[in-house]
Design a protein around this motif. Structure first.
Motif, PDB file in Angstrom:
ATOM      1  N   PRO A   1       5.067   7.913  -6.008  1.00 13.31           N
ATOM      2  CA  PRO A   1       5.246   7.958  -7.470  1.00 13.31           C
ATOM      3  C   PRO A   1       6.354   7.023  -7.969  1.00 13.31           C
ATOM      4  O   PRO A   1       6.261   6.433  -9.033  1.00 13.31           O
ATOM      5  CB  PRO A   1       5.600   9.418  -7.754  1.00 13.31           C
ATOM      6  CG  PRO A   1       5.570  10.133  -6.447  1.00 13.31           C
ATOM      7  CD  PRO A   1       5.235   9.176  -5.355  1.00 13.31           C
ATOM      8  N   ARG A   2       7.417   6.844  -7.141  1.00 11.00           N
ATOM      9  CA  ARG A   2       8.531   5.977  -7.585  1.00 11.00           C
ATOM     10  C   ARG A   2       8.336   4.525  -7.152  1.00 11.00           C
ATOM     11  O   ARG A   2       9.184   3.672  -7.367  1.00 11.00           O
ATOM     12  CB  ARG A   2       9.847   6.495  -6.985  1.00 11.00           C
ATOM     13  CG  ARG A   2      10.461   7.665  -7.763  1.00 11.00           C
ATOM     14  CD  ARG A   2      11.838   7.980  -7.210  1.00 11.00           C
ATOM     15  NE  ARG A   2      12.741   6.827  -7.266  1.00 11.00           N
ATOM     16  CZ  ARG A   2      13.623   6.518  -6.325  1.00 11.00           C
ATOM     17  NH1 ARG A   2      13.715   7.255  -5.235  1.00 11.00           N
ATOM     18  NH2 ARG A   2      14.421   5.471  -6.470  1.00 11.00           N
TER      19      ARG A   2
ATOM     20  N   PHE B   1      12.485   1.443   0.306  1.00 11.34           N
ATOM     21  CA  PHE B   1      12.203   0.021   0.035  1.00 11.34           C
ATOM     22  C   PHE B   1      11.038  -0.111  -0.930  1.00 11.34           C
ATOM     23  O   PHE B   1      10.132   0.717  -0.951  1.00 11.34           O
ATOM     24  CB  PHE B   1      11.886  -0.689   1.355  1.00 11.34           C
ATOM     25  CG  PHE B   1      13.021  -0.636   2.325  1.00 11.34           C
ATOM     26  CD1 PHE B   1      14.038  -1.582   2.276  1.00 11.34           C
ATOM     27  CD2 PHE B   1      13.099   0.387   3.270  1.00 11.34           C
ATOM     28  CE1 PHE B   1      15.107  -1.528   3.159  1.00 11.34           C
ATOM     29  CE2 PHE B   1      14.171   0.451   4.162  1.00 11.34           C
ATOM     30  CZ  PHE B   1      15.170  -0.509   4.113  1.00 11.34           C
ATOM     31  N   SER B   2      11.088  -1.201  -1.708  1.00 17.01           N
ATOM     32  CA  SER B   2      10.016  -1.396  -2.685  1.00 17.01           C
ATOM     33  C   SER B   2       9.673  -2.876  -2.822  1.00 17.01           C
ATOM     34  O   SER B   2      10.539  -3.751  -2.724  1.00 17.01           O
ATOM     35  CB  SER B   2      10.465  -0.855  -4.051  1.00 17.01           C
ATOM     36  OG  SER B   2       9.455  -1.088  -4.995  1.00 17.01           O
ATOM     37  N   ILE B   3       8.388  -3.119  -3.066  1.00 19.44           N
ATOM     38  CA  ILE B   3       7.935  -4.470  -3.383  1.00 19.44           C
ATOM     39  C   ILE B   3       7.541  -4.397  -4.862  1.00 19.44           C
ATOM     40  O   ILE B   3       6.770  -3.523  -5.259  1.00 19.44           O
ATOM     41  CB  ILE B   3       6.772  -4.856  -2.446  1.00 19.44           C
ATOM     42  CG1 ILE B   3       6.261  -6.268  -2.656  1.00 19.44           C
ATOM     43  CG2 ILE B   3       5.608  -3.918  -2.540  1.00 19.44           C
ATOM     44  CD1 ILE B   3       5.331  -6.735  -1.503  1.00 19.44           C
ATOM     45  N   LYS B   4       8.125  -5.216  -5.675  1.00 22.92           N
ATOM     46  CA  LYS B   4       7.846  -5.141  -7.121  1.00 22.92           C
ATOM     47  C   LYS B   4       6.353  -5.381  -7.364  1.00 22.92           C
ATOM     48  O   LYS B   4       5.782  -6.306  -6.772  1.00 22.92           O
ATOM     49  CB  LYS B   4       8.621  -6.218  -7.877  1.00 22.92           C
ATOM     50  CG  LYS B   4      10.094  -5.941  -8.018  1.00 22.92           C
ATOM     51  CD  LYS B   4      10.714  -6.979  -8.964  1.00 22.92           C
ATOM     52  CE  LYS B   4      12.178  -6.712  -9.215  1.00 22.92           C
ATOM     53  NZ  LYS B   4      13.034  -6.764  -8.005  1.00 22.92           N
ATOM     54  N   PRO B   5       5.723  -4.584  -8.246  1.00 23.85           N
ATOM     55  CA  PRO B   5       4.278  -4.773  -8.477  1.00 23.85           C
ATOM     56  C   PRO B   5       3.932  -6.229  -8.813  1.00 23.85           C
ATOM     57  O   PRO B   5       2.935  -6.746  -8.337  1.00 23.85           O
ATOM     58  CB  PRO B   5       3.970  -3.833  -9.641  1.00 23.85           C
ATOM     59  CG  PRO B   5       5.036  -2.792  -9.570  1.00 23.85           C
ATOM     60  CD  PRO B   5       6.261  -3.460  -9.019  1.00 23.85           C
ATOM     61  N   GLU B   6       4.801  -6.903  -9.573  1.00 23.20           N
ATOM     62  CA  GLU B   6       4.480  -8.293  -9.958  1.00 23.20           C
ATOM     63  C   GLU B   6       4.708  -9.282  -8.810  1.00 23.20           C
ATOM     64  O   GLU B   6       4.399 -10.465  -8.943  1.00 23.20           O
ATOM     65  CB  GLU B   6       5.243  -8.706 -11.222  1.00 23.20           C
ATOM     66  CG  GLU B   6       6.754  -8.853 -11.061  1.00 23.20           C
ATOM     67  CD  GLU B   6       7.519  -7.570 -11.373  1.00 23.20           C
ATOM     68  OE1 GLU B   6       6.955  -6.469 -11.178  1.00 23.20           O
ATOM     69  OE2 GLU B   6       8.689  -7.661 -11.810  1.00 23.20           O
TER      70      GLU B   6
ATOM     71  N   THR C   1       0.841  -1.205   0.000  1.00 22.36           N
ATOM     72  CA  THR C   1       0.000   0.000   0.000  1.00 22.36           C
ATOM     73  C   THR C   1       0.874   1.253   0.000  1.00 22.36           C
ATOM     74  O   THR C   1       0.621   2.198  -0.760  1.00 22.36           O
ATOM     75  CB  THR C   1      -0.925   0.012   1.251  1.00 22.36           C
ATOM     76  OG1 THR C   1      -1.600  -1.240   1.291  1.00 22.36           O
ATOM     77  CG2 THR C   1      -1.921   1.140   1.211  1.00 22.36           C
ATOM     78  N   ALA C   2       1.899   1.265   0.861  1.00 28.39           N
ATOM     79  CA  ALA C   2       2.765   2.451   0.951  1.00 28.39           C
ATOM     80  C   ALA C   2       3.505   2.674  -0.371  1.00 28.39           C
ATOM     81  O   ALA C   2       3.645   3.812  -0.831  1.00 28.39           O
ATOM     82  CB  ALA C   2       3.750   2.283   2.100  1.00 28.39           C
TER      83      ALA C   2
END
Ligand SMILES: C[S@@+](CC[C@H](N)C(=O)[O-])C[C@H]1O[C@@H](n2cnc3c(N)ncnc32)[C@H](O)[C@@H]1O
Length: 383
Positions: A60-61, A102-107, A54-55
């Protein structure tokens, strides 16, 4: 980029040979995976992957800070930062060069967090058993030891096992239970038209609830030996007119049930029963002429460890034997005479149990669901 490896014995000792080096690498992978698995289990309790998704979506990035993810999760930032760091180092999520985003890949959102009504990946739910295994650790240690108790009671795991099991079963079966599996067994019409169905070792009632919703003309009874599991099952079946749950030892089913059921299911329960031999004999008694017995189990293998490594592959076989050592053997060994079969009992043991309980060999078939590494034993009683 330099890789710091001060932990490595082989860096300090030139005499170490290749096989020792390989063993050391395996130990590091397992040690790292163990800690990360427990952190994943905690993250699942706190819905941290969902909070992250969610975050990240709001940015945007598609990267978020620990503070943003912590706010979303209702947790403390300092703890969340360390948790995110462990997930990033394990390669489950991404970290940017600043080391703070940190990021969780959309896929990957579906796999890690679940999405659009679909569960997260089943491997995550195997990690969710770990906190319960930790609670039972002293009783496990005692049961392993000579002179210790025979087995480990379900109560040693407190309630964690049944909650974890509901989620694990949902992740295994939600997609295929009412379609692929039922069709493969050849009982679709029976269930659509209205059948009397028994689920033995129903746990928290996931399968009964799912099937009862899907097949409203059929009636379902779940039996389990643990009252807290039955309480969960009843709570989850609120509003269902065609599902009921009974706390009982399946080795002694109700005396009035002889010839009562069109269909009896075992979902992953045979290997945990202390006396599957007595229980399957009871199944034979309660089955109607023309009725079906379907036992879904981890029966791909032969029961031989060497073969199982080849059949399942090392990591999956190790996962199953690990669960078996930390849970299945103990709960299946509490009473004198209990068989303690364990999760990897193998197809021949499964077949023998049915044959010894009086099911005619020619009416037993092995069926392979296309969706998971296990088999079903299907029996149909002639009219
Ligand atoms: C691995 S769990 C499977 C639960 C459920 N079928 C599922 O797949 O989610 C095995 C279940 O068998 C139940 N069980 C073990 N021994 C039993 C017995 N003698 N009679 C009835 N249930 C029993 C346990 O309480 C547990 O819920």
């Amino acid at each position: 980029m330099a890789v710091i490896d001060n932990f490595s014995i082989s860096k300090m000792d030139n005499s170490i040979n290749q096989s020792q080096k390989e063993l050391e690498d395996k130990l590091l992978t397992i040690a790292s995976g163990g800690q990360v698995s427990m952190a994943v289990a905690l993250g699942m309790e706190l819905n941290l992957f969902q909070a992250m998704a969610t975050a990240c979506k709001a940015s945007p990035r598609h990267f978020a800070t620990a503070a943003e993810i912590a706010t979303q999760a209702g947790c403390k930032e300092r703890y969340i930062f360390e948790w995110l760091a462990s997930m990033a180092c394990a390669g489950l999520i991404d970290v940017d060069p600043s080391g703070r985003l940190f990021s969780i890949k959309p896929e990957h959102v579906q796999i890690l967090a679940g999405e659009n009504g679909k569960q997260a990946h089943r491997h995550l739910y195997t990690m969710a058993f770990l906190p319960g295994f930790g609670i039972a650790f002293p009783e496990l240690k005692a049961a392993f030891s000579l002179g210790g108790p025979r087995g480990v009671p379900y109560s040693a795991y407190e309630d964690t096992f049944y909650t974890a099991m509901i989620n694990f079963s949902r992740s295994l079966h939600d997609e295929h239970l009412c379609g692929v599996y039922i069709e493969m067994l050849g009982v679709l019409e029976l269930l659509q038209n209205g059948a009397n169905v028994l689920d033995v070792g129903c746990g928290g009632g996931y399968h009964v609830q799912k099937l009862a919703r899907h097949f409203p003309k059929s009636t379902f009874t779940g039996v389990d030996i643990t009252q807290s599991a039955i309480d969960k099952a009843i709570a989850g079946a609120k509003g269902l007119h065609n599902a009921k749950f009974i706390c009982a030892d399946a080795g002694r089913l109700h005396k009035d049930w002889t010839g009562k059921y069109d269909l009896v299911f075992f979902f992953d329960s045979c290997h945990d029963l202390g006396r599957p031999d007595l229980t399957i004999t009871e199944v034979n008694r309660v089955l109607k002429p023309g009725g079906f017995f379907a036992m879904l189990e981890w029966l791909n293998g032969t029961g031989n460890v060497y073969d199982n490594i080849k059949t399942y592959g090392g990591p999956l076989a190790a996962l199953f034997y690990g669960i078996s050592a930390l849970h299945c053997i103990g709960v299946g060994s509490n009473e004198e005479g209990d068989l303690g079969l364990g999760m990897m009992m193998g197809i021949d043991t499964g077949k023998k149990l049915l044959e010894n309980a009086g099911f005619a060999k020619e009416n037993i078939s092995v069926q392979k669901p296309p969706f998971l590494p296990y088999n079903a034993l299907r029996f149909q009683r002639p009219y």
